[in-house]
Design a protein around this motif. Sequence first.
Motif, PDB file in Angstrom:
ATOM      1  N   CYS A   1      11.247 -22.412  26.106  1.00 42.73           N
ATOM      2  CA  CYS A   1       9.858 -22.219  26.621  1.00 42.73           C
ATOM      3  C   CYS A   1       9.191 -22.890  24.745  1.00 42.73           C
ATOM      4  O   CYS A   1       8.154 -23.543  25.422  1.00 42.73           O
ATOM      5  N   VAL A   2       9.525 -22.136  23.651  1.00 44.58           N
ATOM      6  CA  VAL A   2       9.563 -22.436  22.581  1.00 44.58           C
ATOM      7  C   VAL A   2       8.987 -24.180  22.280  1.00 44.58           C
ATOM      8  O   VAL A   2       8.097 -24.956  21.594  1.00 44.58           O
ATOM      9  N   GLU A   3      10.183 -24.851  22.993  1.00 41.46           N
ATOM     10  CA  GLU A   3      10.941 -26.515  22.498  1.00 41.46           C
ATOM     11  C   GLU A   3       9.291 -26.853  23.203  1.00 41.46           C
ATOM     12  O   GLU A   3       9.585 -28.103  23.471  1.00 41.46           O
ATOM     13  N   HIS A   4       9.228 -26.350  24.847  1.00 40.84           N
ATOM     14  CA  HIS A   4       8.956 -27.782  25.649  1.00 40.84           C
ATOM     15  C   HIS A   4       7.639 -27.206  26.173  1.00 40.84           C
ATOM     16  O   HIS A   4       6.444 -27.889  26.712  1.00 40.84           O
ATOM     17  N   HIS A   5       6.788 -25.629  25.491  1.00 43.38           N
ATOM     18  CA  HIS A   5       5.458 -25.209  26.500  1.00 43.38           C
ATOM     19  C   HIS A   5       4.647 -25.738  25.485  1.00 43.38           C
ATOM     20  O   HIS A   5       3.512 -25.236  26.025  1.00 43.38           O
ATOM     21  N   THR A   6       4.948 -25.111  23.963  1.00 44.12           N
ATOM     22  CA  THR A   6       3.915 -25.263  23.130  1.00 44.12           C
ATOM     23  C   THR A   6       2.618 -24.232  23.490  1.00 44.12           C
ATOM     24  O   THR A   6       3.106 -23.137  22.559  1.00 44.12           O
ATOM     25  N   TYR A   7       1.823 -24.650  23.939  1.00 47.31           N
ATOM     26  CA  TYR A   7       0.412 -23.894  24.219  1.00 47.31           C
ATOM     27  C   TYR A   7       0.390 -22.854  24.569  1.00 47.31           C
ATOM     28  O   TYR A   7      -0.001 -21.836  24.432  1.00 47.31           O
ATOM     29  N   HIS A   8       1.257 -22.379  26.175  1.00 46.72           N
ATOM     30  CA  HIS A   8       1.453 -21.638  26.910  1.00 46.72           C
ATOM     31  C   HIS A   8       2.029 -20.425  26.229  1.00 46.72           C
ATOM     32  O   HIS A   8       2.369 -19.365  25.819  1.00 46.72           O
ATOM     33  N   ILE A   9       2.940 -21.234  25.361  1.00 44.23           N
ATOM     34  CA  ILE A   9       4.073 -19.865  24.977  1.00 44.23           C
ATOM     35  C   ILE A   9       3.779 -19.554  23.453  1.00 44.23           C
ATOM     36  O   ILE A   9       3.809 -18.212  23.315  1.00 44.23           O
ATOM     37  N   LYS A  10       2.912 -20.331  23.022  1.00 45.05           N
ATOM     38  CA  LYS A  10       1.970 -19.375  21.583  1.00 45.05           C
ATOM     39  C   LYS A  10       1.368 -18.602  21.869  1.00 45.05           C
ATOM     40  O   LYS A  10       1.039 -17.714  21.358  1.00 45.05           O
ATOM     41  N   ASN A  11       0.305 -18.941  23.029  1.00 44.20           N
ATOM     42  CA  ASN A  11      -0.246 -17.911  23.184  1.00 44.20           C
ATOM     43  C   ASN A  11       0.256 -16.267  23.291  1.00 44.20           C
ATOM     44  O   ASN A  11      -0.047 -15.833  23.648  1.00 44.20           O
ATOM     45  N   TYR A  12       1.315 -16.405  24.186  1.00 43.88           N
ATOM     46  CA  TYR A  12       1.877 -15.562  24.314  1.00 43.88           C
ATOM     47  C   TYR A  12       2.189 -14.932  23.709  1.00 43.88           C
ATOM     48  O   TYR A  12       3.083 -13.993  23.041  1.00 43.88           O
ATOM     49  N   ILE A  13       3.504 -15.503  22.489  1.00 38.33           N
ATOM     50  CA  ILE A  13       4.522 -14.513  21.387  1.00 38.33           C
ATOM     51  C   ILE A  13       2.963 -14.197  20.757  1.00 38.33           C
ATOM     52  O   ILE A  13       3.856 -12.666  19.808  1.00 38.33           O
ATOM     53  N   MET A  14       1.919 -14.344  20.496  1.00 38.34           N
ATOM     54  CA  MET A  14       1.145 -14.214  19.532  1.00 38.34           C
ATOM     55  C   MET A  14       0.131 -12.687  20.229  1.00 38.34           C
ATOM     56  O   MET A  14       0.293 -11.781  19.403  1.00 38.34           O
ATOM     57  N   ASN A  15      -0.094 -12.870  22.106  1.00 37.68           N
ATOM     58  CA  ASN A  15      -0.609 -11.628  22.294  1.00 37.68           C
ATOM     59  C   ASN A  15       0.203 -10.617  22.301  1.00 37.68           C
ATOM     60  O   ASN A  15      -0.414  -9.451  22.582  1.00 37.68           O
ATOM     61  N   LYS A  16       1.879 -10.809  22.786  1.00 35.63           N
ATOM     62  CA  LYS A  16       2.358  -9.576  22.689  1.00 35.63           C
ATOM     63  C   LYS A  16       3.287  -8.973  21.922  1.00 35.63           C
ATOM     64  O   LYS A  16       4.174  -8.687  21.452  1.00 35.63           O
TER      65      LYS A  16
ATOM     66  N   ARG B   1       1.524 -18.443   9.786  1.00 32.85           N
ATOM     67  CA  ARG B   1       0.830 -18.172   9.506  1.00 32.85           C
ATOM     68  C   ARG B   1       0.863 -16.271  10.504  1.00 32.85           C
ATOM     69  O   ARG B   1       0.620 -15.895   9.461  1.00 32.85           O
ATOM     70  N   TYR B   2       1.228 -16.094  11.272  1.00 35.80           N
ATOM     71  CA  TYR B   2       2.067 -15.432  12.372  1.00 35.80           C
ATOM     72  C   TYR B   2       2.833 -14.882  11.484  1.00 35.80           C
ATOM     73  O   TYR B   2       3.638 -13.466  11.570  1.00 35.80           O
ATOM     74  N   ILE B   3       4.026 -15.505  11.177  1.00 38.48           N
ATOM     75  CA  ILE B   3       4.684 -14.891   9.984  1.00 38.48           C
ATOM     76  C   ILE B   3       5.200 -14.124   8.853  1.00 38.48           C
ATOM     77  O   ILE B   3       5.386 -12.955   8.934  1.00 38.48           O
ATOM     78  N   THR B   4       3.564 -14.454   8.935  1.00 38.90           N
ATOM     79  CA  THR B   4       4.430 -14.404   6.926  1.00 38.90           C
ATOM     80  C   THR B   4       3.342 -13.488   7.133  1.00 38.90           C
ATOM     81  O   THR B   4       3.287 -12.043   6.449  1.00 38.90           O
ATOM     82  N   LYS B   5       1.673 -12.996   7.933  1.00 36.11           N
ATOM     83  CA  LYS B   5       1.138 -11.962   8.500  1.00 36.11           C
ATOM     84  C   LYS B   5       1.893 -10.883   8.718  1.00 36.11           C
ATOM     85  O   LYS B   5       1.524  -9.519   8.129  1.00 36.11           O
ATOM     86  N   GLY B   6       3.233 -10.761   9.253  1.00 37.18           N
ATOM     87  CA  GLY B   6       3.677  -9.638  10.521  1.00 37.18           C
ATOM     88  C   GLY B   6       4.663  -9.735   9.161  1.00 37.18           C
ATOM     89  O   GLY B   6       5.444  -8.636  10.104  1.00 37.18           O
ATOM     90  N   ASN B   7       5.189 -10.509   8.344  1.00 40.27           N
ATOM     91  CA  ASN B   7       6.133  -9.807   7.847  1.00 40.27           C
ATOM     92  C   ASN B   7       7.233 -10.201   8.355  1.00 40.27           C
ATOM     93  O   ASN B   7       8.692  -9.426   7.910  1.00 40.27           O
ATOM     94  N   LEU B   8       7.509 -11.430   9.064  1.00 44.92           N
ATOM     95  CA  LEU B   8       8.954 -11.184  10.216  1.00 44.92           C
ATOM     96  C   LEU B   8       9.932 -12.277   9.733  1.00 44.92           C
ATOM     97  O   LEU B   8      10.961 -11.746   9.974  1.00 44.92           O
TER      98      LEU B   8
END
Length: 641
Positions: free
Chosen positions: A346-361, A399-406
Amino acid sequence: MSDTRRRVKVYTLNEDRQWDDRGTGHVSSTYVEELKGMSLLVRAESDGSLLLESKINPNTAYQKQQDTLIVWSEAENYDLALSFQEKAGCDEIWEKICQEDEKFLSEVFAQLTDEATDDDKRRELVNFFKEFCAFSQTLQPQNRDAFFKTLAKLGILPALEIVMGMDDLQVRSAATDIFSYLVEFSPSMVREFVMQEAQQSDDDILLINVVIEQMICDTDPELGGAVQLMGLLRTLIDPENMLATTNKTEKSEFLNFFYNHCMHVLTAPLLTNTSEDKCEKDFFLKHYRYSWSFVCTPSHSHSHSTPSSSISQDNMVGSNKNNTICPDNYQTAQLLALILELLTFCVEHHTYHIKNYIMNKDLLRRVLVLMNSKHTFLALCALRFMRRIIGLKDEFYNRYITKGNLFEPVINALLDNGTRYNLLNSAVIELFEFIRVEDIKSLTAHIVENFYKALESIEYVQTFKGLKTKYEQEKDRQNQKLNSVPSILRSNRFRRDAKTLEEDEEMWFNEDEEEEGKAVVAPVEKSKPEDDFPDNYEKFMETKKAKESEDKENLPKRTSPGGFKFTFSHSATAANGTNSKSVVAQTPPATSNGSSSKTTNLPTSVTATKGSLVGLVDYPDDEEEDEEEETSPRKRPRLGS
């Protein structure tokens, strides 16, 4: 002569695989009492004798060839053919054969889904359909298309939805095989059915969710059925086989449907296995019929950990592997690996939808909990998921990765692995090498500022020293740029990087942090690129030429690299009471006196919670860093509340 009779030649296939002519006559489709069904009859045109009497059998694979030929097999070595003089006659007889098929199939579907049908009969019926679909693969393309379209029209998909949810393992397995034939034939047909179904049914009983649940609940220790179903799901969510017409776009419609109605079912095992929320676990166990042991249940909260939360004061990253419960459950680990494979797709092929899902969850944080698994293949799946995200080089993700110290769980895994040279070691090194080679500045700065002390001892590769070099080069470049800009313009220096966030993304983060009561970055309208300053700035600059000249002359000369710095709240200056929102180190008079009204457009500060979210223009030099380490904890700005 009746309308249903057409002139034909009858052929049989001999032992030498040659066609023998059995005579010419007229064909009809008639009910024959002795055969208990509709049959094909051919009577000789010379004397009316019976050349052929063959019952139309739904189990028989009839083939229509070259518009005027119908071929079939009545026994293992007994092939027959009717060669029509006219195409119209061939079409009419062919339609009669398919009608008989439809009548028979309708009866079978009714029995298959009838609750009164006993288990043995249902098993027999579903196996019949399985063999029927398998045999269809030998048909000519046009005949195979007609066959599956007939199945769809008669209701094969609703029937599968019922039988795939039954307890009988053999029935479910055969139903899965039938479903695979349908997906292979036309994934668009399946997608159209489930989207229409969603308008009338609850999410729990949607066909795709039934398929996902069967994948999750596969009792096979090797998850053979789950692997098959995962492949079918991947085909259904693959944009490459989705259609785009002038009236609609299947991709947008189906992906909206999938993420709204199905994604929560797919990720339920992952989110549950990485949660310490009892309510969330209880929901999962009640929702699904089989109980899954938890692979990695964190013993501490994973909400917005910070660089300093698990990194000791001596700048070493401490392992938290002993702080998690990771039972040796190979089957569950396999299931989570399959789910991660789909999510990576999904990360490779869905871009917008999976990005929103990753951020929200906050999905990546949950995935990286699995880095603690004792099953290396599962840890590698989690790492691969992160690697695909970083591979997109999307600053919103960065930014999501650095913000969350992932990066912390990844670095912990690398250090826990010790000196072992294995696949995990290579995969982690490759991730950081990619960041270095691609020169992803925001990630490089975050890694060096927060983790270099723990990584500098790794010398068998030059990756981390290379990251430090990149970091220092960028720091020098930004310092030189800062020195060449009048002080009145420095308020905009945080927006100069070529990979700054898009305005809508930055506003999203601002809104998110405002809800938490902490400002992350200045609002977009307060910091614009240098070539787009408001007119009042230009007018101000025109009326203050003399003052600007004075500012330039008064700019401090750097005595060492990094002479300017943006003071965070945990710095030595802040500790002594200096305002942490100001640019310090010999600030020119224009920014402290008469022009103070104009300096209000400075960013509201990158506070200790967000220190490394954007590319900083200037950094403290090495001497200042050493000095501050003696009086305060290692400078590692907190990235989340």
